[in-house]
Design a protein around this motif. Structure first.
Motif, PDB file in Angstrom:
ATOM      1  N   HIS A 315       0.804  -1.215   0.000  1.00 26.91           N
ATOM      2  CA  HIS A 315       0.000   0.000   0.000  1.00 26.91           C
ATOM      3  C   HIS A 315       0.842   1.272   0.000  1.00 26.91           C
ATOM      4  O   HIS A 315       0.294   2.370  -0.030  1.00 26.91           O
ATOM      5  CB  HIS A 315      -0.904   0.027   1.239  1.00 26.91           C
ATOM      6  N   ALA A 316       2.184   1.155   0.011  1.00 27.01           N
ATOM      7  CA  ALA A 316       3.052   2.329   0.146  1.00 27.01           C
ATOM      8  C   ALA A 316       3.681   2.711  -1.189  1.00 27.01           C
ATOM      9  O   ALA A 316       3.828   1.885  -2.095  1.00 27.01           O
ATOM     10  CB  ALA A 316       4.148   2.050   1.171  1.00 27.01           C
ATOM     11  N   VAL A 317       4.047   3.984  -1.314  1.00 31.55           N
ATOM     12  CA  VAL A 317       4.768   4.487  -2.479  1.00 31.55           C
ATOM     13  C   VAL A 317       5.948   5.313  -1.991  1.00 31.55           C
ATOM     14  O   VAL A 317       6.001   5.726  -0.827  1.00 31.55           O
ATOM     15  CB  VAL A 317       3.875   5.355  -3.394  1.00 31.55           C
ATOM     16  N   ILE A 318       6.911   5.562  -2.881  1.00 30.35           N
ATOM     17  CA  ILE A 318       8.022   6.455  -2.563  1.00 30.35           C
ATOM     18  C   ILE A 318       7.510   7.881  -2.776  1.00 30.35           C
ATOM     19  O   ILE A 318       7.177   8.253  -3.909  1.00 30.35           O
ATOM     20  CB  ILE A 318       9.240   6.155  -3.453  1.00 30.35           C
ATOM     21  N   PRO A 319       7.407   8.687  -1.723  1.00 32.89           N
ATOM     22  CA  PRO A 319       6.731   9.984  -1.808  1.00 32.89           C
ATOM     23  C   PRO A 319       7.346  10.908  -2.857  1.00 32.89           C
ATOM     24  O   PRO A 319       8.563  11.101  -2.892  1.00 32.89           O
ATOM     25  CB  PRO A 319       6.896  10.575  -0.408  1.00 32.89           C
TER      26      PRO A 319
END
Length: 460
Positions: A315-319
């Motif tokens: 569910h995470a991305v590199i901001p």
């Protein structure tokens, strides 16, 4: 060229005094060609550079507080873990020493690029070279009637920033130049000679030239032995093993017998602070610590990411990092990006022989897809022993200015410019001294003092 940012420089015919061919006095210092006149900035631009110094000093103060809060458990622990990566335990402990808690770099030098939307800072250096060269260039241009930008001379700024608190102008000071930094020895020698002419007790030394007792440092100068109150560390911390009697030097500094500057704070010599500055979880902290300066720094510090190979949850991305397909969840899309999407730079963050002087820097759209892929691989495999960062590349504005050839003819030189302002910190104020301007041809993606570049200093 954006005239809002840079006034049009003169063509071959100068509007002001033209400096005579300076090779006789500058050739041993300059790595490249000089210009017959300074680079002209407006008063508004000069004021912007003055204000930038105070912003960056507050940035260093905030960095110092955030790191120590992380160590004490009052801020996320991952902050100090990133900043301590790859460093020997005793270097980390020195940086955390109570004796050094409030100390900050005495000299600040950002590398500032004029771009279409304003300015961008590609580097921030607290152990910079070049200020001896800047001092000599200012001296040469002043002799030809130019009014240079700067609120204090390099000589006076250096002396005030480095004086030992107990001794003031009578401080015995040694500028210690390591073998790793020997390319700067000539300019440091010139600067020390100028300072002695002004009445300061300043000498250049190799680390092995210093001698020690249990509470003092001495330097033999001719037949005399001079007590040293301040040691200016013109040496990178990764090179500490090659600095003679390093343990004695740092022991005396911790005991306040001498002043060692810049203080041994490896976490303040990391490029990854730019990534931490943009980290979404730290925005409230930076706004609170920096106040109105946060807005300026947000505009000039390019988007930066730490090349950490740790897998992200689904569910995470590199901001803030995107490709044509959208937000990314791993480094694979970056590693395989097309040339158009590789306007990015990879560089080692710090505590590495490759972390200074444009060493280790890879510009994505300036190399082949294969070489870019290898550079990303190298950076990820090096973590955490060496931490690399990924940074947005912004192309500097193109300008032209007159330049001397080696035959002392004047030609018109076109290229892209980098400004390197020097700020000296004393009594809580960062004072602007000289601003070096380095111009490289437009086909060069990395701007530095290469042999076919042009260098000058800035004037109104």
């Amino acid at each position: 060229m954006n005239d809002r940012l840079i006034p049009q420089q003169t063509d071959i015919v100068a509007h002001g005094p033209v400096m005579k061919c300076p090779f006789s006095t500058l050739k041993s210092f300059l790595p490249c060609w000089p210009s017959p006149e300074p680079f002209k900035l407006t008063s508004k631009q000069a004021d912007w550079f003055r204000h930038l110094g105070q912003c960056l000093l507050r940035f260093y103060q905030a960095q110092n507080e955030l790191y120590n809060s992380s160590v004490r458990g009052k801020a996320p622990s991952w902050i100090s873990r990133y900043l301590d990566n790859g460093k020997p335990e005793h270097i980390v402990e020195l940086g955390r020493a109570k004796a050094f808690r409030g100390e900050l770099p005495p000299i600040i030098r950002p590398d500032v690029l004029p771009v279409d939307e304003g300015y961008t800072i590609c580097e921030l250096d607290s152990v910079p070279g070049g200020f001896g060269l800047a001092a000599q260039m200012v001296n040469s241009y002043k002799q030809h009637g130019h009014q240079l930008i700067g609120d204090i001379s390099v000589e006076e700024g250096f002396a005030r920033a480095l004086e030992a608190p107990k001794h003031g102008m009578n401080s015995g000071m040694a500028i210690v130049v390591s073998d790793e930094s020997r390319d700067y020895l000539d300019e440091m020698t010139w600067l020390s000679n100028r300072l002695r002419a002004l009445g300061y007790k300043v000498h250049v030394a190799h680390p092995r030239d210093l001698s020690y007792t249990e509470d003092r440092v001495f330097l033999k100068v001719g037949t005399n032995v001079t007590q040293i109150d301040t040691v200016y560390r013109f040496a990178e911390l990764f090179d500490h093993r090659n600095i003679s009697k390093w343990e004695l030097l740092t022991f005396l500094a911790k005991g306040k017998r001498i002043r060692l500057a810049p203080t041994v704070k490896p976490y303040l010599e990391e490029k990854l602070w730019f990534a931490l500055f943009h980290h979404p979880a730290l925005q409230t902290y930076w706004k609170g610590e920096l106040g109105e300066d946060f807005t300026l720094l947000k505009k000039v510090i390019p988007a930066t990411w730490i090349l950490d190979p740790t897998p992200l949850p689904p569910h995470a991305v590199i901001p803030g990092l995107n490709t044509e397909q959208g937000a990314v969840q791993s480094w694979d899309p970056i590693q395989n990006a097309s040339k158009r999407n590789r306007k990015l730079v990879i560089k080692p963050s710090g505590f590495s022989p490759d972390a200074w002087g444009s060493r280790g820097v890879v510009v994505g759209h300036d190399v082949s897809a294969e070489d870019w892929s290898k550079a990303v691989d190298k950076a990820l495999l090096a973590f955490p022993e060496t931490t690399y960062i990924l940074q947005e590349y912004k192309s500097p504005t193109q300008i032209s200015l007159p330049a001397y050839t080696k035959q002392c003819d004047i030609v018109n030189f076109e290229g892209r410019v980098r400004f390197s302002p020097y700020y000296f910190v004393a009594d809580g104020t960062a004072t602007l001294s000289a601003i070096l301007a380095t111009v490289c041809s437009s086909d060069k993606k990395k701007i530095h003092g290469m042999s076919d570049a042009v260098m000058t200093v800035c004037a109104m």
